[in-house]
Design a protein around this motif. Structure first.
Motif, short mmCIF file in Angstrom:
data_model
loop_
_atom_site.label_atom_id
_atom_site.label_comp_id
_atom_site.label_asym_id
_atom_site.label_seq_id
_atom_site.Cartn_x
_atom_site.Cartn_y
_atom_site.Cartn_z
N LYS A 97 0.83 -1.21 0.00
CA LYS A 97 0.00 0.00 0.00
C LYS A 97 0.87 1.26 0.00
O LYS A 97 0.58 2.24 -0.70
N SER A 156 -13.41 -10.10 1.00
CA SER A 156 -13.31 -9.03 0.00
C SER A 156 -14.42 -9.14 -1.04
O SER A 156 -15.01 -8.15 -1.46
N GLU A 198 -17.93 3.56 2.14
CA GLU A 198 -16.50 3.85 2.13
C GLU A 198 -15.74 2.90 3.05
O GLU A 198 -14.64 2.44 2.71
N SER A 199 -16.32 2.60 4.20
CA SER A 199 -15.69 1.65 5.14
C SER A 199 -15.61 0.26 4.53
O SER A 199 -14.60 -0.45 4.68
N SER A 200 -16.68 -0.15 3.85
CA SER A 200 -16.70 -1.46 3.20
C SER A 200 -15.62 -1.54 2.13
O SER A 200 -14.92 -2.56 2.02
N HIS A 201 -15.49 -0.49 1.35
CA HIS A 201 -14.46 -0.46 0.30
C HIS A 201 -13.06 -0.51 0.92
O HIS A 201 -12.17 -1.21 0.42
N PHE A 202 -12.88 0.22 2.02
CA PHE A 202 -11.58 0.26 2.70
C PHE A 202 -11.19 -1.13 3.22
O PHE A 202 -10.08 -1.62 2.98
N ILE A 203 -12.14 -1.79 3.89
CA ILE A 203 -11.87 -3.13 4.44
C ILE A 203 -11.66 -4.14 3.32
O ILE A 203 -10.75 -4.98 3.38
N SER A 214 -10.56 -3.60 0.31
CA SER A 214 -9.26 -3.36 -0.32
C SER A 214 -8.12 -3.96 0.49
O SER A 214 -7.24 -4.63 -0.05
N TRP A 215 -8.16 -3.76 1.83
CA TRP A 215 -7.10 -4.30 2.68
C TRP A 215 -7.14 -5.83 2.72
O TRP A 215 -6.08 -6.48 2.73
#
Length: 335
Positions: free
Chosen positions: A25, A72, A278-283, A285-286
């Motif tokens: 990242k 994911s 946004e939180s779902s996308h963040f998690i 992605s990680w």
């Protein structure tokens, strides 16, 4: 539910994969054209073959590869809505369905022609037709693919996606100057991962970025049908594989596909707050980047390089096929 004993075995490999994901990242800030996904795989391959090849890491990296990729996939549902279909129109829908179908057929046939086994050919076809690593992660257990097969194809698809990500903005602007919809169809209809679509389309324009993402989301929605079709296809062509798969499956779809459908439906019907999306996308992605780092750690570089020439020919040919198919279908359907 994990026992304490199982957790102790998983933690070392999982933690290692996460640390490599952090490096990926961070590195993506300096090499945005490569992206965190590709960097995670490359760093994982280098680290796993040079430093971390001890059995201590195996349980954790295998768990991360499987479970984090599944999480994911579920969270991808928060980036997809059924309203996408109305925004890109009937012509756009027909273009995507045709592009995906023909990509699957030609990529599978090419793989078999190059002497790749059925599983690897299906994974390559599904990964390129739908959404890269997430699609491969969803398809692999449904067709009984081995971890090694999954890891090799994920690596190949991500490297191909990186090359296409850099070349498609040039091709789209030359072929379709000032035609946002066709530029978007070419980029959103061919690139493998969401991140690659966003990176590539942003090199063209903000309008192209918006529409290309919609084309990509429609492909993600089709993941459910591709997974189901591939499983049925495998069951019909391999009776032994069918028995093995039937032992592990208790429902028509695995839990992560059901989770994807539920989140996609909720996102389509309810006004989900942006912070949740946004939180779902963040998690998501990680989870994906960590899983890809774990996959890299588990890849045998010597074996991969031994078959290198076949992999390179397959990847480049697939990229050319996808682009040619897209250009022809854009001409036919005129989205």
């Amino acid at each position: 539910m994990l026992s304490l004993k199982q957790a102790k075995k998983i933690i070392p490999g999982l933690f290692l994969a996460f640390i490599l994901a952090v490096f990926a990242k961070f590195g993506a800030r300096f090499f945005p054209n490569l992206g965190a996904e590709t960097l995670a795989i490359l760093i994982g391959i280098f680290s796993g073959n040079c430093f971390f090849h001890q059995k201590t890491w195996e349980v954790g990296t295998k768990w991360a590869e499987k479970r984090l990729l599944e999480i994911s996939i579920v969270l991808l549902g928060m980036s997809a809505t059924f309203q996408t279909i109305t925004k890109i129109g009937i012509a756009g829908v027909l273009f995507i369905l045709s592009q995906m179908t023909l990509t699957i057929i030609f990529v599978y046939m090419l793989g078999r022609l190059l002497s790749f086994n059925q599983n690897m050919s299906l994974l390559m076809a599904g990964g390129n037709a739908v959404c890269g690593s997430s699609a491969i992660g969803a398809i692999a257990p449904e067709i009984g693919a081995k971890d090694e097969e999954k890891g090799q194809i994920i690596t190949l698809v991500n490297l191909l996606g990186t090359i296409m990500m850099l070349t498609l903005p040039i091709i789209s602007t030359i072929l379709y100057p000032e035609n946002t919809m066709k530029q978007s169809a070419l980029i959103g209809g061919t690139l493998q991962s969401v991140g690659q679509v966003i990176a590539s389309a942003s090199m063209v324009s903000s309008q192209t970025l918006e529409m290309a993402t919609l084309f990509k989301i429609l492909r993600i929605i089709c993941l459910v049908f591709v997974v189901y079709f591939f499983r049925r296809f495998t069951q019909k062509t391999d009776s032994h594989q069918q028995r093995q798969i039937e032992k592990t499956l208790k429902s028509p779809f695995p839990w992560y596909i059901i989770g994807f459908i539920i989140l996609c439906t909720l996102n389509s019907l309810l006004p989900i707050p942006s912070i949740i999306k946004e939180s779902s996308h963040f998690i998501s992605s990680w989870c994906e980047v960590t899983a890809l780092a774990a996959i890299g750690l588990r890849i045998n570089a010597k074996q991969f390089l031994k078959e290198g020439h076949r992999f390179i020919i397959y990847a480049l040919a697939v990229g050319v096929i996808q682009i040619i198919l897209a250009i022809i279908l854009i001409f036919i359907f005129n989205p």
